[in-house]
Each structure stands twice: as structure tokens, then as C-alpha cells.
Design a protein around this motif. Structure first.
Motif, PDB file in Angstrom:
ATOM      1  N   VAL A 280       8.895  -8.601   0.891  1.00 55.47           N
ATOM      2  CA  VAL A 280       8.258  -7.352   0.470  1.00 55.47           C
ATOM      3  C   VAL A 280       9.254  -6.213   0.618  1.00 55.47           C
ATOM      4  O   VAL A 280       9.636  -5.848   1.724  1.00 55.47           O
ATOM      5  CB  VAL A 280       7.011  -7.057   1.323  1.00 55.47           C
ATOM      6  CG1 VAL A 280       6.340  -5.767   0.856  1.00 55.47           C
ATOM      7  CG2 VAL A 280       6.029  -8.212   1.252  1.00 55.47           C
ATOM      8  N   SER A 284       7.397  -1.543  -2.726  1.00 53.16           N
ATOM      9  CA  SER A 284       6.562  -2.502  -3.451  1.00 53.16           C
ATOM     10  C   SER A 284       5.146  -2.001  -3.721  1.00 53.16           C
ATOM     11  O   SER A 284       4.496  -2.439  -4.648  1.00 53.16           O
ATOM     12  CB  SER A 284       6.454  -3.801  -2.644  1.00 53.16           C
ATOM     13  OG  SER A 284       5.684  -3.577  -1.474  1.00 53.16           O
ATOM     14  N   ASP A 286       2.895  -2.813  -1.693  1.00 53.06           N
ATOM     15  CA  ASP A 286       2.139  -3.760  -0.872  1.00 53.06           C
ATOM     16  C   ASP A 286       1.810  -3.120   0.476  1.00 53.06           C
ATOM     17  O   ASP A 286       2.536  -2.257   0.963  1.00 53.06           O
ATOM     18  CB  ASP A 286       2.982  -5.025  -0.680  1.00 53.06           C
ATOM     19  CG  ASP A 286       2.216  -6.168  -0.037  1.00 53.06           C
ATOM     20  OD1 ASP A 286       1.939  -6.069   1.167  1.00 53.06           O
ATOM     21  OD2 ASP A 286       1.913  -7.142  -0.743  1.00 53.06           O
TER      22      ASP A 286
END
Length: 342
Positions: A280, A284, A286
Motif C-alpha cells: 500500500v 493510495s 486505502d
């Protein structure tokens, strides 16, 4: 100290919500107080997370709460240093959002207070717990890149749309600078990846665009760094480029190179090109991009086991001084040497 430590948070908002979630998930902490200038906002945060906590509008009254062992500071930039110093003077451990200060004087005040109190601290350069950053840091320590010669990090985030007219984040007296506000993540990252401190900074900025964009400080700064052991670095912070959020990293050594999540290294002699790392990255989007849980678990472990954090206020001095140096360099047109405080 009790096995379950009480946490008092000041400045409920987006980042504070991440702090609260992380503290709630740690079995050794519980939220006992939330402070805001607006009592309704403090109570709303308590209600949102179902906390058994007391709301405050008086920060020093919250510090006097007998069950508060840790203070989490999530207020606007200009307030961090004084609130951190007051917490240290009240013998509270600190989780403090970056930047921890917007002037050399503020930094010195905070550092002096924390040193005198002997409390534990962690500065919220949360990308140190990002999976890709962790991987590159460990591969550099393992020697995969050999002797580091050059590194880059860029914080590029069009935040103007997040800050409506009149927002505190549009004014230098509140924010400090683009380099401090967002670029400090990149400055800290370059130190963490190289393992070197910054010794001198030369930087340039775009003009102030108050009339056009409503910000009274330069929104783009590029800095060239002379680091320890002859390492050269570059850090760029821009808050005005029209683009998706990008956090670029590059680490180059005589034994290998990393470009974001790609590496090429003599540690893997069969490589014929860059190898992708499945992880990651910092930009990202995320949830692991900003891993607050790792940061909070780390400071709790430091307190329980009486050890210093590798991301504490003392470690962050060089990051902040380098940001200050970049701003001074752009204003005065000269290289600026570090350190600035004792």
C-alpha cells in the motif's frame, strides 16, 4: 500507572476521529475526555463513538482530569506547541499532530517542556507506519540500496477545495507554510528513508496568490537538501497543482534504487529491471495509507515499557527545522544551515 490509561483529546475533527478509533481499538487505553471550543462539538464526538467521556471547553481543566494519562492534540497547527507544552507540564504523555510548531520559538518552547517533564511523545508523521514506507525503511537498513547518495519525496495535494474562503488553513499565522502543513510529511519521510538528518536547505517558492486563490502564503515550495554523510535530497510541497493526491518517493544508492513501490537492487542479482512491491503506497487512498493504529499502538507500547519512541518530539526537531529553513531560504534567497535550537 494503570494497565488501562485514560486519553484526553483536544480538537475533535477528521483526524481526531482517526485517533479516537485507534485508541478505542487498543486494549490499554480508553477515551475519558474530549475538549473543543464548542461544547456541542465535543459532545457530538463523544456521542458519535459512544464514549464514556467528559466534554470540556477549557483545555487546562481537561488536563486536570485525574484519569487523563495521555493527551492527543488534533487542533489547528498554530495551537500545537503551546497545548503540547501545557500537557507536558501537567505530566501527560503526548500524541501530537504535525506540524508540532509553526515557528522556531514555538518549537523551542515545546521541546524544553517535554525534556523537563520526561514524558513520552509521538509526533503524528503517520506515514512512518505506512506499509510501503516501512518496507523501504527496512530494506535500506538491511543494506539493499548500499550507500545512499540521493533521495526525493513529494507532497502534492490540491487542498484548496478542502478549505473554503475564511478557513483557518488559508492563513500563514495559523498554518505556518505549505512545507510545514503538508510538506513536513515528505521532509520526515526523506529523513526516515535515508536515516540521515538535514544539515542545510536551499529552496524556492511560487508567489503568494492571495487575490487569485485566497491564500496569504506560497502554495508551492521546492527544497534541495544537503544531508549527513554527503547525501543530497529534494523535497517538494504543493497545495495548488490540479491533480489527484500524489506522494512520490525515490531512494537511490550505489547498491540499488527504489522508485515508489519499485526496487532494483544488487541484493537480487537476477533482476533485469525494476521489481514491483505488492503493498500500500502513501497516496493510495486505502485505509492503510494513513495507519493511525500503528502509531497509537506504538506510543502505548513506549509508555507501558518505558522506552523512547523513534518518532518522538526530539526526533522531529530536524524535520521541523528543515521545513523552517526551506521557508527562510525562499524568503531571503540563501542557503540556511541547521540546527536552529539546542
Amino acid at each position: 500507572m494503570a494497565d488501562v490509561m485514560g486519553v484526553g483529546l483536544v480538537g475533535p475533527g477528521w483526524v481526531a476521529s482517526e485517533h479516537i478509533r485507534a485508541f478505542n481499538n487498543n486494549p490499554h487505553t480508553r477515551m475519558v475526555a474530549v475538549c473543543s471550543r464548542d461544547m456541542a462539538r465535543a459532545q457530538a464526538s463523544i456521542d458519535e463513538f459512544g464514549l464514556d467521556a467528559k466534554p470540556y471547553t477549557d483545555y487546562e481543566a481537561m488536563l486536570a482530569h485525574p484519569d487523563v494519562d495521555i493527551v492527543s492534540i488534533c487542533t489547528p497547527n498554530f495551537a500545537h506547541a503551546e497545548q503540547g507544552a501545557l500537557a507536558a507540564e501537567a505530566n501527560k504523555h503526548l500524541v501530537i499532530e504535525k506540524p508540532i510548531a509553526i515557528s522556531v520559538e514555538q518549537l523551542e518552547r515545546l521541546v524544553t517542556a517535554v525534556r523537563k517533564a520526561g514524558v513520552k511523545s509521538v509526533v503524528s508523521f503517520v506515514l512512518r507506519w505506512n506499509p510501503l514506507v516501512q518496507t523501504l525503511h527496512h530494506r535500506r537498513e538491511a543494506g539493499d540500496f548500499g550507500r545512499i547518495v540521493y533521495a526525493e519525496a513529494d507532497y502534492m495535494h490540491e487542498v484548496g477545495y478542502l478549505r473554503p474562503p475564511g478557513h483557518w488553513g488559508r492563513y500563514q499565522k495559523n498554518v505556518g507554510s505549505a512545507m510545514l502543513s503538508g510538506g513536513s510529511h515528505a521532509m520526515d519521510c526523506i529523513r526516515w528513508l535515508t536515516g540521515k538528518n538535514v544539515e542545510s536547505v536551499s529552496a524556492y517558492s511560487t508567489p503568494v496568490r492571495l487575490e487569485e486563490k485566497g491564500f496569504d502564503f506560497p502554495l508551492t515550495t521546492a527544497a534541495v537538501l544537503q544531508m549527513e554523510d554527503g547525501v543530497v535530497g529534494r523535497v517538494t510541497a504543493t497545495m495548488e497543482a490540479h491533480m489527484p493526491y500524489v506522494f512520490h518517493m525515490s531512494l537511490q544508492g550505489d547498491g540499488g534504487t527504489a522508485r515508489n513501490n519499485q526496487i532494483y537492487t544488487s541484493a537480487f542479482p537476477g533482476l533485469t529491471g525494476f521489481m514491483d512491491i505488492p503493498t500500500v503506497p502513501p497516496d493510495s487512498g486505502d485505509v492503510a495509507h494513513h495507519p493511525f493504529q500503528g502509531e497509537i499502538d506504538h506510543i502505548v507500547d513506549c509508555i507501558l515499557n518505558d522506552k523512547d519512541s523513534y518518532a518522538d518530539i526530539f526526533d522531529s526537531i530536524n524535520t521541523h527545522e528543515a521545513c523552517f529553513a526551506a521557508d527562510i531560504s525562499t524568503a531571503e534567497g540563501r542557503p540556511v544551515a541547521l540546527p536552529m535550537i539546542g
